[in-house]
Design a protein around this motif. Structure first.
Motif, short mmCIF file in Angstrom:
data_model
loop_
_atom_site.label_atom_id
_atom_site.label_comp_id
_atom_site.label_asym_id
_atom_site.label_seq_id
_atom_site.Cartn_x
_atom_site.Cartn_y
_atom_site.Cartn_z
N CYS A 18 -9.34 24.75 -0.24
CA CYS A 18 -10.67 25.14 0.04
C CYS A 18 -11.86 25.28 -0.88
O CYS A 18 -11.40 25.16 -2.09
N ASP B 78 -21.70 31.72 2.07
CA ASP B 78 -21.73 31.10 3.27
C ASP B 78 -20.89 31.85 4.36
O ASP B 78 -20.72 31.46 5.65
N GLU B 79 -20.43 33.05 4.04
CA GLU B 79 -19.52 33.76 5.01
C GLU B 79 -20.49 35.09 5.21
O GLU B 79 -21.40 35.52 4.95
N THR B 80 -20.10 35.59 6.58
CA THR B 80 -20.61 36.72 7.03
C THR B 80 -19.73 38.14 7.05
O THR B 80 -20.07 39.39 6.90
N LYS B 81 -18.58 37.89 6.93
CA LYS B 81 -17.59 38.83 6.76
C LYS B 81 -17.44 39.32 5.25
O LYS B 81 -17.15 38.68 4.40
N SER B 82 -17.47 40.68 5.05
CA SER B 82 -17.34 41.25 3.75
C SER B 82 -16.29 42.15 3.62
O SER B 82 -15.55 42.47 4.37
N THR C 108 -19.52 39.75 -0.20
CA THR C 108 -19.34 38.81 1.02
C THR C 108 -19.33 37.21 0.37
O THR C 108 -20.34 36.91 -0.45
N ARG D 293 -14.63 24.70 3.53
CA ARG D 293 -15.07 25.83 2.65
C ARG D 293 -13.95 27.03 2.72
O ARG D 293 -13.33 27.08 3.81
N CYS D 294 -14.15 27.74 1.78
CA CYS D 294 -13.26 28.91 1.75
C CYS D 294 -13.79 29.93 2.78
O CYS D 294 -15.11 30.49 2.42
N HIS D 295 -13.30 30.61 3.59
CA HIS D 295 -13.43 31.71 4.29
C HIS D 295 -13.11 33.10 3.79
O HIS D 295 -12.35 32.81 3.07
N THR D 296 -13.73 34.05 4.30
CA THR D 296 -13.44 35.44 3.65
C THR D 296 -11.83 35.59 3.86
O THR D 296 -11.27 36.31 3.00
N ASP D 297 -11.26 35.13 4.97
CA ASP D 297 -9.83 35.36 5.38
C ASP D 297 -8.89 34.52 4.58
O ASP D 297 -7.68 34.77 4.45
#
Length: 218
Positions: A117, A181-185, A178, A82-86
């Motif tokens: 991703c 499924d991520e926690t970093k905003s 956000t 999956r794609c992450h925030t970064d």
């Protein structure tokens, strides 16, 4: 003298019979030892051809199965992470069409990593007002997800009612997004109208769609 010779002969015959009887007992007693000797030698016997053939086919069958399991566990299934925030560059722009009473903001999430991703579902969205954060309500829309190649974007929409009261309304100072499924905003500048109407329940005035629910903004 003849009687003496007969007596000696009789004694000799009896002695011979006694010796024969003792010899027979010794033979009978020793006989059971032969199977013991044979049994003790059994473990040293070579396996039959059928046993050799069976033992030779077991190891090759097990080898490829274990190797295949290791390949699958090491990530050979081809599933896209999956794609992450970064991995994403996130921007927001006004997407309201003409004088539509329902205003819109398009949020772009672009894959800036060096790998593909997957992304699906709803992002977390909060509008930062002069008083508090206003969470956006999810629209009843389905999203089957998408895979973003390096450099590819996807968009989702934020839909809200503008402030037509003539008053100051609820001032919007920023936008917090956000990814699913991520926690970093990330915190962005709010590109829509500067204020929302004052209501008893401001959450009902802001809605969001899932990934892909809006086209590219202006």
């Amino acid at each position: 003298m003849r009687m003496n010779r007969l007596a000696v002969t009789a004694v000799a015959v009896v002695a011979g019979l006694s010796l024969s009887a003792c010899g027979g007992d010794a033979t009978d007693t020793a006989a059971p030892s032969s199977p013991s000797a044979t049994s003790a030698g059994t473990p040293t016997q070579s396996p039959t051809p059928e046993e050799d053939e069976s033992a030779g086919t077991t190891a090759p069958d097990e080898g490829p199965t274990d190797e295949g399991s290791r390949r699958q566990e090491s990530g050979g299934t081809g599933k896209t992470e999956r794609c992450h925030t970064d991995d994403l560059t996130i921007k927001a722009s006004d997407a309201t069409v003409g004088d539509d009473p329902t205003k819109a903001v398009a949020v772009e999430l672009r894959n800036t990593s060096d790998r593909s991703c997957s992304i699906r579902g709803f992002a977390g969205v909060n509008l930062l007002s002069s008083e508090r954060a206003i969470p956006a309500k999810r629209r009843d829309q389905k999203d089957d997800g998408t895979t973003l190649k390096p450099g590819e974007p996807t968009f989702f929409g934020i839909f809200y009612r503008g402030n037509g009261s003539g008053g100051s309304g609820v001032r919007i100072r920023g936008l917090v997004v956000t990814p699913p499924d991520e926690t970093k905003s990330v915190t962005l500048k709010w590109p829509g109208e500067p204020s929302l109407p004052i209501t008893e329940d401001p959450e009902t005035t802001v809605e969001i769609g899932p990934m892909g629910s809006i086209g590219q903004g202006g």
